[in-house]
Design an enzyme around this catalytic site. Structure first.
Site, PDB file in Angstrom:
ATOM      1  N   LEU A  76       0.873  -1.135  -0.484  1.00  0.00           N
ATOM      2  CA  LEU A  76       0.379  -0.136  -0.240  1.00  0.00           C
ATOM      3  C   LEU A  76       0.998   1.340  -0.365  1.00  0.00           C
ATOM      4  O   LEU A  76       0.251   2.535   0.731  1.00  0.00           O
ATOM      5  CB  LEU A  76      -0.663  -0.113   1.389  1.00  0.00           C
ATOM      6  CG  LEU A  76      -2.054  -1.186   1.043  1.00  0.00           C
ATOM      7  CD1 LEU A  76      -2.821  -1.224   1.966  1.00  0.00           C
ATOM      8  CD2 LEU A  76      -3.036  -0.475   0.196  1.00  0.00           C
ATOM      9  N   ASN A 130     -10.933  -0.535   1.307  1.00  0.00           N
ATOM     10  CA  ASN A 130     -10.545  -1.669   1.228  1.00  0.00           C
ATOM     11  C   ASN A 130      -9.982  -2.606   2.891  1.00  0.00           C
ATOM     12  O   ASN A 130      -9.139  -2.004   3.202  1.00  0.00           O
ATOM     13  CB  ASN A 130      -9.008  -1.519   0.591  1.00  0.00           C
ATOM     14  CG  ASN A 130      -7.778  -2.733   0.697  1.00  0.00           C
ATOM     15  OD1 ASN A 130      -8.196  -3.938   0.335  1.00  0.00           O
ATOM     16  ND2 ASN A 130      -6.445  -2.509  -0.021  1.00  0.00           N
ATOM     17  N   CYS A 133      -6.337  -6.128   1.979  1.00  0.00           N
ATOM     18  CA  CYS A 133      -5.243  -5.882   1.770  1.00  0.00           C
ATOM     19  C   CYS A 133      -4.851  -7.344   2.209  1.00  0.00           C
ATOM     20  O   CYS A 133      -3.777  -7.283   3.030  1.00  0.00           O
ATOM     21  CB  CYS A 133      -4.127  -4.646   2.456  1.00  0.00           C
ATOM     22  SG  CYS A 133      -2.726  -5.476  -0.001  1.00  0.00           S
ATOM     23  N   THR A 196      -6.824  -9.898  -3.679  1.00  0.00           N
ATOM     24  CA  THR A 196      -5.895 -10.788  -4.114  1.00  0.00           C
ATOM     25  C   THR A 196      -5.427 -11.885  -2.638  1.00  0.00           C
ATOM     26  O   THR A 196      -6.753 -11.387  -2.198  1.00  0.00           O
ATOM     27  CB  THR A 196      -4.313 -10.372  -4.498  1.00  0.00           C
ATOM     28  OG1 THR A 196      -4.139  -9.945  -3.095  1.00  0.00           O
ATOM     29  CG2 THR A 196      -4.770  -9.490  -5.763  1.00  0.00           C
ATOM     30  N   THR A 270      -5.065  -6.358 -13.264  1.00  0.00           N
ATOM     31  CA  THR A 270      -4.068  -7.293 -13.998  1.00  0.00           C
ATOM     32  C   THR A 270      -3.664  -6.651 -15.054  1.00  0.00           C
ATOM     33  O   THR A 270      -2.243  -6.466 -15.946  1.00  0.00           O
ATOM     34  CB  THR A 270      -3.427  -8.547 -13.303  1.00  0.00           C
ATOM     35  OG1 THR A 270      -3.051  -8.489 -12.056  1.00  0.00           O
ATOM     36  CG2 THR A 270      -2.067  -8.759 -14.248  1.00  0.00           C
TER      37      THR A 270
HETATM   38  C1  LIG Z   1       0.079  -4.638  -8.468  1.00  0.00           C
HETATM   39  C2  LIG Z   1      -1.106  -4.523  -7.280  1.00  0.00           C
HETATM   40  C3  LIG Z   1      -1.940  -3.311  -6.418  1.00  0.00           C
HETATM   41  C4  LIG Z   1      -2.485  -3.918  -5.835  1.00  0.00           C
HETATM   42  N1  LIG Z   1      -3.423  -2.641  -5.058  1.00  0.00           N
HETATM   43  C5  LIG Z   1      -4.696  -2.259  -4.321  1.00  0.00           C
HETATM   44  C6  LIG Z   1      -4.788  -1.482  -3.447  1.00  0.00           C
HETATM   45  O1  LIG Z   1      -3.811  -0.701  -3.415  1.00  0.00           O
HETATM   46  N2  LIG Z   1      -5.917  -1.772  -2.956  1.00  0.00           N
HETATM   47  C7  LIG Z   1      -7.210  -2.633  -3.251  1.00  0.00           C
HETATM   48  O2  LIG Z   1      -7.898  -2.711  -2.408  1.00  0.00           O
HETATM   49  N3  LIG Z   1      -6.509  -3.930  -3.820  1.00  0.00           N
HETATM   50  C8  LIG Z   1      -5.227  -3.037  -4.457  1.00  0.00           C
HETATM   51  N4  LIG Z   1      -4.863  -4.313  -5.364  1.00  0.00           N
HETATM   52  C9  LIG Z   1      -5.894  -5.941  -5.697  1.00  0.00           C
HETATM   53  C10 LIG Z   1      -6.474  -5.405  -7.352  1.00  0.00           C
HETATM   54  O3  LIG Z   1      -7.067  -4.327  -7.518  1.00  0.00           O
HETATM   55  C11 LIG Z   1      -7.487  -6.006  -7.556  1.00  0.00           C
HETATM   56  O4  LIG Z   1      -8.690  -6.386  -6.546  1.00  0.00           O
HETATM   57  C12 LIG Z   1      -6.765  -7.596  -8.007  1.00  0.00           C
HETATM   58  O5  LIG Z   1      -5.667  -7.425  -8.391  1.00  0.00           O
HETATM   59  C13 LIG Z   1      -7.670  -9.187  -8.398  1.00  0.00           C
HETATM   60  O6  LIG Z   1      -7.456  -8.605 -10.157  1.00  0.00           O
HETATM   61  P1  LIG Z   1      -6.876  -8.614 -11.172  1.00  0.00           P
HETATM   62  O7  LIG Z   1      -7.041  -9.987 -11.633  1.00  0.00           O
HETATM   63  O8  LIG Z   1      -7.933  -7.862 -12.135  1.00  0.00           O
HETATM   64  O9  LIG Z   1      -5.406  -7.571 -11.121  1.00  0.00           O
HETATM   65  C14 LIG Z   1      -3.412  -4.733  -6.398  1.00  0.00           C
HETATM   66  C15 LIG Z   1      -3.297  -5.420  -7.085  1.00  0.00           C
HETATM   67  C16 LIG Z   1      -2.137  -5.658  -7.627  1.00  0.00           C
HETATM   68  C17 LIG Z   1      -1.732  -6.426  -9.083  1.00  0.00           C
END
Ligand SMILES: Cc1cc2nc3c(=O)[nH]c(=O)nc-3n(C[C@H](O)[C@H](O)[C@H](O)COP(=O)(O)O)c2cc1C
Length: 307
Positions: A76, A130, A133, A196, A270
């Site tokens: 974060l 959130n 995390c 994630t 992603t």
């Molecule tokens: C590099 C990275 C940083 C992320 N940072 C946050 C964040 O700050 N807050 C949050 O709620 N989710 C965060 N996520 C989660 C994403 O918003 C999302 O829920 C998760 O990657 C699943 O979606 P995707 O498979 O399409 O990436 C992050 C994901 C990635 C890959």
């Protein structure tokens, strides 16, 4: 370009021009992409999680690739409330971007304080809380594991703002349906899922973990089937609760799966790293699909055929 079909999407009190958002942490503050993408076309930009104070995040390496996905342990890292509101928000307003602020706190008070402050900021369309995390020691996923603490955070935010409140759920909660029900009762207008899933990767030559934080959050197509299942389950349990589906969405077929499972909107995460225009491409292909099929996305929500 889209245009012919009205993709307007309602998520409780939140109305968006279309149901395609970009997921927090995968699109910076939106401005990183403003020279190559028409960011004002995106249904909503969920900006990187904002905390009251800036955070440096975890030690590097913070990302690595995995089969069909990636692991991240950013921790974060963010510019903090003041810099976001003073530097980024004016530019986002000037671009007419739709902004949903993803917030992160280490305590109920911090979540409440962020909600109180953002409530007064012009151009914020909603908050995404959130509580999921996996990459920080305090706060984060801890709040999202059980219904009671998830509800407490939601209530502390709800008490401070009239903005639409979306609570972002963790796939690691033992009973996700119970957490969703609890945040709904506590005043959430919608839920987004999934964040994630914790994973780990080891470099077999150095025998060291490939992330500085040892473990990280798995994202991308690797988690899509898990996310579809969870959206389906939450929608079946709580059909009136708007769901924003997230997890490995990169194109029209993957987005349609989420609508059919029960999502009213989707977030591209992603996939943005491979194609910064993934979200606007999806708006275009979704629009064409709806035009050809003579429907709107809302017609698809939860319409998976089981028999
Ligand atoms: C590099 C990275 C940083 C992320 N940072 C946050 C964040 O700050 N807050 C949050 O709620 N989710 C965060 N996520 C989660 C994403 O918003 C999302 O829920 C998760 O990657 C699943 O979606 P995707 O498979 O399409 O990436 C992050 C994901 C990635 C890959």
């Amino acid at each position: 370009m889209s245009g012919a079909v009205d993709l307007t999407t309602k998520l409780g009190p939140l109305t968006l021009a279309n149901p395609v958002m970009v997921a927090s942490g995968t699109y910076g503050y939106g401005l990183e992409y403003e020279n190559m993408v028409a960011i004002e076309r995106i249904g909503a930009i969920c900006v990187k999680g904002i905390s009251l104070l800036p955070r440096v995040g975890n030690p590097p390496p913070r990302v690595c690739e995995t089969p069909a996905g990636m692991l991240n342990a950013i921790g974060l890292a963010n510019i903090g409330y003041d810099a976001f509101v003073n530097d980024a928000m004016p530019k986002l307003r000037a671009r007419d971007a739709t902004v949903i602020v993803n917030t992160y706190g280490t305590s109920l008070e911090e979540f409440a304080e962020l909600a109180r402050r953002f409530d007064k900021i012009e151009g914020v369309a909603g908050l995404e809380i959130n509580i999921s995390c996996p990459n920080v020691k305090s706060g984060g996923m801890h709040f999202g594991m059980v219904p009671e603490s998830a509800a407490e955070v939601t209530r502390s935010v709800r008490n401070e703002t009239d903005l639409p409140v979306i609570v972002k759920l963790s796939p690691e909660a033992a009973d996700l349906k119970a957490v969703a029900a609890a945040v709904k009762d506590a005043g959430a207008d919608a839920v987004s899922l999934i964040n994630t899933i914790r994973g780990m990767s080891i470099d077999i030559n150095t025998r060291k973990p490939r992330l500085g934080n040892v473990m990280g959050g798995l994202s991308g197509p690797a988690i899509r089937a898990v996310a579809v299942r969870m959206v389906f389950e939450v929608h079946r349990a709580l059909p009136d609760l708007p769901i924003i589906g997230i997890g490995g969405i990169s194109d029209l077929p993957s987005a349609l799966e989420f609508f059919l499972a029960g999502a009213s909107a989707v977030q591209v995460g992603t996939a943005n790293f491979a194609n910064p225009r993934a979200a606007t491409d999806l708006i275009d292909t979704l629009s064409t699909y709806c035009e050809e099929k003579h429907l709107i996305p809302a017609d698809l929500v939860g319409k998976v055929i089981l028999e």
